[in-house]
Design a protein around this motif. Sequence first.
Motif, PDB file in Angstrom:
ATOM      1  N   LEU A 103      -3.348 -15.396 -11.232  1.00  0.00           N
ATOM      2  CA  LEU A 103      -2.259 -15.824 -10.361  1.00  0.00           C
ATOM      3  C   LEU A 103      -1.510 -14.597  -9.855  1.00  0.00           C
ATOM      4  N   GLY A 104      -1.206 -13.705 -10.787  1.00  0.00           N
ATOM      5  CA  GLY A 104      -0.498 -12.475 -10.422  1.00  0.00           C
ATOM      6  C   GLY A 104      -1.309 -11.657  -9.437  1.00  0.00           C
ATOM      7  N   GLY A 105      -2.623 -11.574  -9.698  1.00  0.00           N
ATOM      8  CA  GLY A 105      -3.493 -10.810  -8.811  1.00  0.00           C
ATOM      9  C   GLY A 105      -3.470 -11.370  -7.402  1.00  0.00           C
ATOM     10  N   ALA A 106      -3.508 -12.693  -7.321  1.00  0.00           N
ATOM     11  CA  ALA A 106      -3.520 -13.333  -6.007  1.00  0.00           C
ATOM     12  C   ALA A 106      -2.224 -13.059  -5.262  1.00  0.00           C
ATOM     13  N   PHE A 107      -1.096 -13.140  -5.985  1.00  0.00           N
ATOM     14  CA  PHE A 107       0.188 -12.902  -5.310  1.00  0.00           C
ATOM     15  C   PHE A 107       0.349 -11.444  -4.934  1.00  0.00           C
ATOM     16  N   THR A 108      -0.107 -10.561  -5.822  1.00  0.00           N
ATOM     17  CA  THR A 108      -0.045  -9.142  -5.494  1.00  0.00           C
ATOM     18  C   THR A 108      -0.849  -8.883  -4.229  1.00  0.00           C
ATOM     19  N   GLY A 109      -1.997  -9.538  -4.129  1.00  0.00           N
ATOM     20  CA  GLY A 109      -2.832  -9.401  -2.938  1.00  0.00           C
ATOM     21  C   GLY A 109      -2.073  -9.802  -1.692  1.00  0.00           C
ATOM     22  N   ILE A 110      -1.348 -10.908  -1.775  1.00  0.00           N
ATOM     23  CA  ILE A 110      -0.584 -11.367  -0.608  1.00  0.00           C
ATOM     24  C   ILE A 110       0.533 -10.389  -0.275  1.00  0.00           C
ATOM     25  N   ILE A 111       1.230  -9.955  -1.320  1.00  0.00           N
ATOM     26  CA  ILE A 111       2.360  -9.052  -1.077  1.00  0.00           C
ATOM     27  C   ILE A 111       1.874  -7.757  -0.432  1.00  0.00           C
ATOM     28  N   LYS A 112       0.852  -7.165  -1.029  1.00  0.00           N
ATOM     29  CA  LYS A 112       0.352  -5.896  -0.492  1.00  0.00           C
ATOM     30  C   LYS A 112      -0.280  -6.099   0.869  1.00  0.00           C
ATOM     31  N   GLY A 113      -0.902  -7.275   1.019  1.00  0.00           N
ATOM     32  CA  GLY A 113      -1.596  -7.548   2.271  1.00  0.00           C
ATOM     33  C   GLY A 113      -0.669  -7.811   3.438  1.00  0.00           C
ATOM     34  N   THR A 114       0.620  -8.024   3.150  1.00  0.00           N
ATOM     35  CA  THR A 114       1.554  -8.293   4.246  1.00  0.00           C
ATOM     36  C   THR A 114       2.556  -7.157   4.413  1.00  0.00           C
ATOM     37  N   THR A 115       2.459  -6.113   3.599  1.00  0.00           N
ATOM     38  CA  THR A 115       3.425  -5.027   3.669  1.00  0.00           C
ATOM     39  C   THR A 115       2.797  -3.803   4.334  1.00  0.00           C
ATOM     40  N   ALA A 116       3.494  -3.254   5.317  1.00  0.00           N
ATOM     41  CA  ALA A 116       3.001  -2.064   6.018  1.00  0.00           C
ATOM     42  C   ALA A 116       3.543  -0.817   5.336  1.00  0.00           C
ATOM     43  N   ASP A 117       3.192   0.374   5.876  1.00  0.00           N
ATOM     44  CA  ASP A 117       3.621   1.646   5.279  1.00  0.00           C
ATOM     45  C   ASP A 117       5.134   1.693   5.097  1.00  0.00           C
ATOM     46  N   ALA A 118       5.820   1.192   6.087  1.00  0.00           N
ATOM     47  CA  ALA A 118       7.270   1.068   5.958  1.00  0.00           C
ATOM     48  C   ALA A 118       7.696  -0.194   6.679  1.00  0.00           C
TER      49      ALA A 118
END
Lengths: 263, 845
Positions: free
Chosen positions: B37-52
Motif C-alpha cells: 500500500l505504501g509503495g503504491a502511494f509513494t509511486g503516486i506521490i513521486k509520480g505527480t511531483t516535479a523537480d520543484a
Amino acid sequence: MTELATTQPAATGSTAARAVGLSKIYGSGETAVRALDRVSVAFGGGEFTAVMGPSGSGKSTLMHCLAALDTASEGDVIVGDTSLVGLSDKALTALRRDRVGFVFQAFNLVPTLTARENITLPLAIAGRKPDQQWYDTVISAVGLGDRLDHKPSELSGGQQQRVACARALVSRPAIVLADEPTGNLDSAASGEVLGFLRRTVDEFHQTVIIVTHDPVAAAYTDRVVFLADGRVVDEMLRPTAAAVLEKVKVLSAREVAGTAAGG
Amino acid sequence: MTLRNLLARKLRLTLSGFAIVLGVAFVAGSFIFTDALGGAFTGIIKGTTADAEVLPEGGGEFTGAGEDSRTIPASVEADLAGIPEVAVANGYNQVQGVYVIGADGELVGGDGPPGLAFNYTETEAITGDQIVTLLEGDLPSDESQVALDVGTADEAGYEIGDEVELVTPGPEPTMTATLSGLIQFGAEGGLVGASLTIFDDRAIQDLFFRGRDVYTGISLNAADGVSQQQLADAAQQVLPAGVEARTGDALAEENEDAIGEILGFINTFLLVFAAVAIVVGAFLIVNTFSILVAQRSRELALLRALGASRRQVNRAVLSEALVVALIGSTLGLGAGYLLAIGLRALFATFGLDLGAASLLVEQRTVLVSYAVGLVVTVVAAYLPARRASRVAPVTAMRDDVALPEASLRRRLVVGVLLSVAGVVLMVAGFAGSGRTGLVLIGGGMLAILLGVSLVSPVVGRPVVMLLGIGYRRAFSAVGTLATENALRNPRRTAATASALMIGLTLVALMSILGQSAKATTDAAIDETLTAQLVISNVIGTPFSTTIAEQVRDVEGVDSVAQFRQAFPEIDGSQSFVGAADPEQLARALDIPVAGGLTALTDGAVLATSAAADGQGLTVGDRVAMDFPVGEQEFTLAGTFPPSGAIPADYLITTDALEQAGIKAADSLIYITLAADADRSAVRAEIDVSIDDLPTVTLKDPAEFAQEQKEQIDQFLAIVYLLLALAVVIAVLGIVNTLALSVIERTREVGLLRAIGMQRRQLRRMVRLESVAIALLGALLGIVMGIAFGVVLQRAIAEQGLDVLAIPWIQLGVFVVVSGLVGVLAAILPARRAARMDVLTAIATE
C-alpha cells in the motif's frame, strides 16, 4: 483328526455357542500364521468351561472369535442361534452388546464412570432399562454394597473384576467369556472372582467360558478344553486342580517332544 | 533424539505448528500488505511531483486540512519560464471530487478513492516519467471534451467518442463531455483506484475557477545541471508574496510521511488482530506441548532415572519446539504472502485498488515473522518443559504419572487482576485517539484475554457439569461419557476452550459496542435532528454548493442548512471540524449548546463535550487550527453532546472556514420543510433535482441513521473477518486436544467397542465432548464479552456512546455457531476413534 477334535458339551440340553470348522489365519502367503485350525467345539447352556493350552495355542483367538471381537477366516461361529459369518460390524457390535458378556484380564472398566454405571453401561448404550429383578440379583451377587458408587480407581483389583463380571452378566447374554480374568489377581481375589462366576452358573444357569493358565482356576469349572497349535487336543470333565496340572504337564511334554522332532 | 521424537509425534505437532503458521501469516501478511500500500502511494506521490513545485504557502499536502481554495495568478508561469534554471514551467489546476459515472449509471470506483481532475501538462515527475502521457486519441481541446485514464475509462465502459457523464464539485454538479482520448498515469498507471479526468487548460479554469486565469500550482523541471534546491531557490526570487517554491524531494517526503501515518494506522489495526491470533495460537501450543509432555512423562522420568539432568530434559522439549517454530514460521511467511493477496482483494472491494502492485517481502517482514514465531513458540513450550523437567525419576516406575501443577488459586487472582487491568487499558484507549489509542485498546484486549483464560479452569467446571445434565437427558450413556471425558482433565478442557473463548469475548465485545453505537446513533438523530430531510454524499466527499441552492428553490422548503467539513490539525492531531451557518443550523438541529447556537460567531468554535474533555478545553480557551492559509485561532464558546446528526468534533461558521482557505463544498444538507408542506411531494421534487447525481442521496432521518449504521456494520464485518482467524486457530486447538485425548484413551475406546458401543455412538461421544468444549468457550466468551462491553460502554459513555444495547439474538447465534464449530472440529478425531481396531486398542499399553 477332525473327528477327534470335535467335542460335545458335557451337560445335556441346548448349545449356547459353538465353533464349526473354525480357522483363523493371520497374515498371508509365506508369513501366514494359522492361529486356529478347523476347530469345532460346542458349549452347552448353563455350563462352565475352561479353555487351556500353552501360549500361542490359539485360546485367546478362539475367545475373541466367540465374542465377535474377531472374525473367522474359515468356518463359522454360532452364538445362541445366530451365525456370525457375514455379519456387518454394526450387527456384530450389537451382538457383543446384547448376547455376549466379555471380561478382559485388565482394564475392564471405564475410569470416569462409577461401578454402578459401569455395570449398566451395555444396557445404557443399547438404550434399555435393566430388568429390575435380574439387576438386583446381579448387584447383590457382586457384593460391593456401598462401594457401588465409587470410581474404579477406588476399588481393589478383585472388586474391579467382580464389577466387570457383573457388567458382562447384566444384559443376560447367551455366553459370558473371560480371558484370564484372574491373571492380575492374588489368590484370594481370584477366588472371589471365580466363586462369583461359579455361582452365576449354578444359580442363574449362565453359560461361562474362561481362558486360564491356572489349574486351580480350571478346577472351578465343569469341563476343560485343551488347545495346542490351534487345535482342540483333549478335554476333561469335572476337573480337579491336580488332574489338570497333570494333563498340562503331559501336553507340554508332548509339545516339547513334537518341537524337538520337528526341529 | 529430538528429531526422532519429532517424527514420531509428527501428526500431533502438525496442528500446533499450524497455529504458528496462521499467527505468523497474519503478522507477515499485515506487513506485506501495508508495504505494498505504501509503495503504491509513494509511486503516486513521486509520480505527480516535479523537480520543484510552486504552490500557495503551506499548500500542496496530500492529506491536508481540506481542499485549498487559494490560487496563483497565471502570469507567474511566464515569470518562472524566464529564469535560466527553469527548463519548463507548467501551470496546472487540480480539482478534487470529479467522478466519472459509468455507462451503466454507476459511479466508477464505488466508495473511497479520490476522483481527481487536472489539465494536461508535459511535466516530468521526479521519477523521470511524464506525469501523464496520452496513449490514444487526442487531448481535450475545449469544454466539450475530456480525457480519462485508461483504467477508469475501462471500468466505466467508455470508448473514445462516447459521451462521458461526470459529477463535479463546481457550480454545475453534473456535466457531459465527449471522450477525446485516453491517458496513462506515470510509467505503470498505478492509481490505487483513483480516477483521473483531464480537462482543457482553459476549460478547467472556466468550470471550476470562475474563468479566472489562475493555477493551483506550477510544476518546474530543472534545466540541465541544476539541482532541485537551486531550482527552488531561483524560482522563489520571482514569486509574489504568499507563494512558495519547494523542492520535489522535500514535498514528496512530506507527503509520504503523511501517508505513512495513515498506513501505520492500518498496519497497527491489522497487527492488533495478528496479536490476538498469536495469543490464541500460543494457547494451542502450550496445550499441545502440555499434553505431549504428560503423555511422555514416564519416558521423561526414565531419562531422568538414567541420569539425564533436568536441564537436558528441558532442552529436549524446547528444541522440539524450536524445530516446530522454524518450520511454522517459514510456512507462515509464505502463507502471509497469500494473506496479503487476500487483503489486497478485500481492500479492492472497498475501492482501494492496488491492482497489480507488486507485493514485496521486506527484510523487516522476514525478521519480525521469524522473531514472533520463535519467541512465541519457545515461550509457550517453556512452561510444559519446565514441568516436564520436574518429573521425579522415581515416577518412571509408577503407573500413573501426575505432573506437578501450580495452584488454581494463584491463577484465579492473577487472572482477575489481569482482566481488570485490561479493561482499564481499553477505557484509556477509547478515550485516547489515533495510534496510541489503538495500541492501548489492543494491549487491553490482550490483558483481558490472558486474564480470563487463566480463570477459565475454575469457572469452566460448573458450566460443563450443567451442560452434562442436558447431555444425560438427551443422549443417556453416551452423553454421560462425553461429559465425564470433558471433565476428567479440567485444565486441558479449559485451555482448549479458552482459545475459542478469547475469540468470542472479542466478537461479543465488538458486537455490543457496535450495537450500542447504532443505538446511540438512532437516539442522537432522533433527539437532535429536527430537519425532515437530509442530503448527504455516499462517499463522504464534498459536493457542489449548487445543490443546496437548487433545494432552496423547491416549494415547501422552509430552510436549508449547509454543513461543511475540514480536517485541520489541532494540537498536532487531525480533527473533525464542521462548519455551518449558525442560524440555518439552529433550524435543522436541536443541539443543546450552553449559550445557544447563536454563541457561534466567526471567531468562535463549539466543541463536543468529548473533544473538549480530551483536549482539556474549557469555555473561553483559545483553539488553534492548522489550515492551509496558516494557523487560525478560535475561542471556545460552548460545548455540545456528540451526536450522529452532526459528524464533527468542532463546529465553526461557514465564513470562518472560507477565510481559512478551504474550498466551498458541502458534505451535508439539512432540509427543514414548511409546516404546511406536503412532505412526499417536496421529497419527490428534490429527488428529481438530484436525480442525475449518483454521489448524493436524499433521505429522511431514519434513512440517514441507517446510512451511518451501515457504516458501523461494515466496520464490524471487517473486525469479525479479522477475528475469524483467531476462531479458526481455536478450532484447530479443539481438533488437536480431541485427537490427543483419543490417542490417550485408546484402550478405553477399545473397551467401549468391545462391550457393544457402535461406531456411530463412539463418534457421537467424541462429538459431544467437542461441542461441550466449544460451548464452554462460547458461553464464557460471551459472558466475558457482555461484562467487558457493559463496563467499556459505561466508561466511554461521555465520549458519545451513551446508549447501551446488547444484541441478544446475535449473541445467541454466536453460541449456536460455536456448537456447530464443535461438531466440525470433532469430525477427524471421531473418525479416528471409530476406526480403531477393537483388539489392537485393547492390547495397547
